[in-house]
Motif scaffolding. Structure first.
Motif, mmCIF file in Angstrom:
data_model
loop_
_atom_site.group_PDB
_atom_site.id
_atom_site.type_symbol
_atom_site.label_atom_id
_atom_site.label_comp_id
_atom_site.label_asym_id
_atom_site.label_seq_id
_atom_site.Cartn_x
_atom_site.Cartn_y
_atom_site.Cartn_z
ATOM 1 N N LYS A 93 -65.166 72.565 50.891
ATOM 2 C CA LYS A 93 -65.249 71.902 49.574
ATOM 3 C C LYS A 93 -63.875 71.532 49.008
ATOM 4 O O LYS A 93 -63.714 70.493 48.401
ATOM 5 N N ALA A 94 -62.902 72.422 49.170
ATOM 6 C CA ALA A 94 -61.561 72.213 48.596
ATOM 7 C C ALA A 94 -60.574 73.137 49.295
ATOM 8 O O ALA A 94 -60.958 73.990 50.085
ATOM 9 N N THR A 95 -59.298 72.953 48.960
ATOM 10 C CA THR A 95 -58.249 73.820 49.482
ATOM 11 C C THR A 95 -57.640 74.574 48.304
ATOM 12 O O THR A 95 -57.346 73.983 47.262
ATOM 13 N N TYR A 96 -57.453 75.879 48.486
ATOM 14 C CA TYR A 96 -56.967 76.747 47.417
ATOM 15 C C TYR A 96 -55.702 77.476 47.853
ATOM 16 O O TYR A 96 -55.600 77.948 48.983
ATOM 17 N N TYR A 97 -54.763 77.567 46.930
ATOM 18 C CA TYR A 97 -53.561 78.367 47.132
ATOM 19 C C TYR A 97 -53.670 79.556 46.194
ATOM 20 O O TYR A 97 -53.703 79.395 44.967
ATOM 21 N N LEU A 98 -53.767 80.747 46.760
ATOM 22 C CA LEU A 98 -53.942 81.955 45.959
ATOM 23 C C LEU A 98 -52.588 82.420 45.436
ATOM 24 O O LEU A 98 -51.800 83.007 46.160
ATOM 25 N N PHE A 136 -70.348 80.182 45.284
ATOM 26 C CA PHE A 136 -69.699 80.000 43.988
ATOM 27 C C PHE A 136 -70.517 79.017 43.177
ATOM 28 O O PHE A 136 -70.806 77.917 43.635
ATOM 29 N N ASN A 137 -70.913 79.417 41.973
ATOM 30 C CA ASN A 137 -71.771 78.603 41.104
ATOM 31 C C ASN A 137 -73.043 78.171 41.824
ATOM 32 O O ASN A 137 -73.494 77.033 41.700
ATOM 33 N N GLY A 138 -73.590 79.070 42.621
ATOM 34 C CA GLY A 138 -74.840 78.792 43.318
ATOM 35 C C GLY A 138 -74.706 77.884 44.527
ATOM 36 O O GLY A 138 -75.709 77.482 45.112
ATOM 37 N N LYS A 139 -73.486 77.541 44.905
ATOM 38 C CA LYS A 139 -73.281 76.654 46.042
ATOM 39 C C LYS A 139 -72.531 77.390 47.149
ATOM 40 O O LYS A 139 -71.541 78.071 46.875
ATOM 41 N N PRO A 140 -72.983 77.221 48.391
ATOM 42 C CA PRO A 140 -72.280 77.866 49.498
ATOM 43 C C PRO A 140 -70.978 77.141 49.824
ATOM 44 O O PRO A 140 -70.893 75.923 49.762
ATOM 45 N N ILE A 141 -69.971 77.930 50.141
ATOM 46 C CA ILE A 141 -68.662 77.401 50.552
ATOM 47 C C ILE A 141 -68.264 78.113 51.830
ATOM 48 O O ILE A 141 -68.287 79.345 51.898
ATOM 49 N N THR A 142 -67.912 77.327 52.838
ATOM 50 C CA THR A 142 -67.497 77.898 54.117
ATOM 51 C C THR A 142 -65.977 77.794 54.244
ATOM 52 O O THR A 142 -65.398 76.740 54.004
ATOM 53 N N ILE A 143 -65.363 78.898 54.632
ATOM 54 C CA ILE A 143 -63.920 78.924 54.825
ATOM 55 C C ILE A 143 -63.632 78.414 56.235
ATOM 56 O O ILE A 143 -64.093 78.980 57.218
#
Length: 147
Positions: A93-98, A136-143
């Protein structure tokens, strides 16, 4: 390479905020000094109280920015295989920098969301590895990958 850009972006964000905040603190201190010179009674006390409240608010903001600086100082640019502070997490879905919450970074080739590990999605990504799924928010996200 991109992690270095992201870390620099986050540090620049904090530096800019600190500079603006320090300028505002100087303005408030000047206002407090000018209020001290006044002898207009109740009006003087009200003005002084308002300036003092502003000073306390700015002090809280300063403490928050100092916390952000400490978080950034703990980040290493070494590659990660699990979601942790400093990880670059690529999902479907997106790219995140922690790191810290500074919003969206738009590079030449990448759009990355710089998020705190204390944020709702940041908490979900901690400890995860490539191939894991979160909701997240009811939507699956695959890493897909973690750097």
């Amino acid at each position: 390479m991109i992690k270095g850009e992201l870390l620099a972006y986050c540090k620049q964000f904090v530096r800019g905020k600190l500079q603006n905040l320090n300028n505002r603190i100087q303005e408030v201190n000047q206002a407090l000094l000018s209020e001290t010179k006044s002898t207009a009674g109740d009006k003087h006390e009200t003005g002084r109280a308002m300036v003092q409240l502003e000073r306390e608010k700015l002090g809280s903001q300063l403490a928050e920015l100092e916390k952000m600086e400490k978080v950034l100082a703990r980040i290493s640019e070494t590659p990660n295989t699990i979601g942790a502070l400093g990880s670059l997490v690529v999902t479907d879905k997106a790219t995140y920098y922690l790191s810290i919450s500074v919003g969206q970074y738009k590079g030449e080739k990448h759009t990355v969301y710089c998020i705190s590990t204390a944020s709702p999605i940041g908490k979900l990504l901690l400890g995860k590895k490539a191939g894991d799924c979160i909701e997240f928010n009811g939507k699956p996200i695959t890493i897909k990958t973690i750097y």
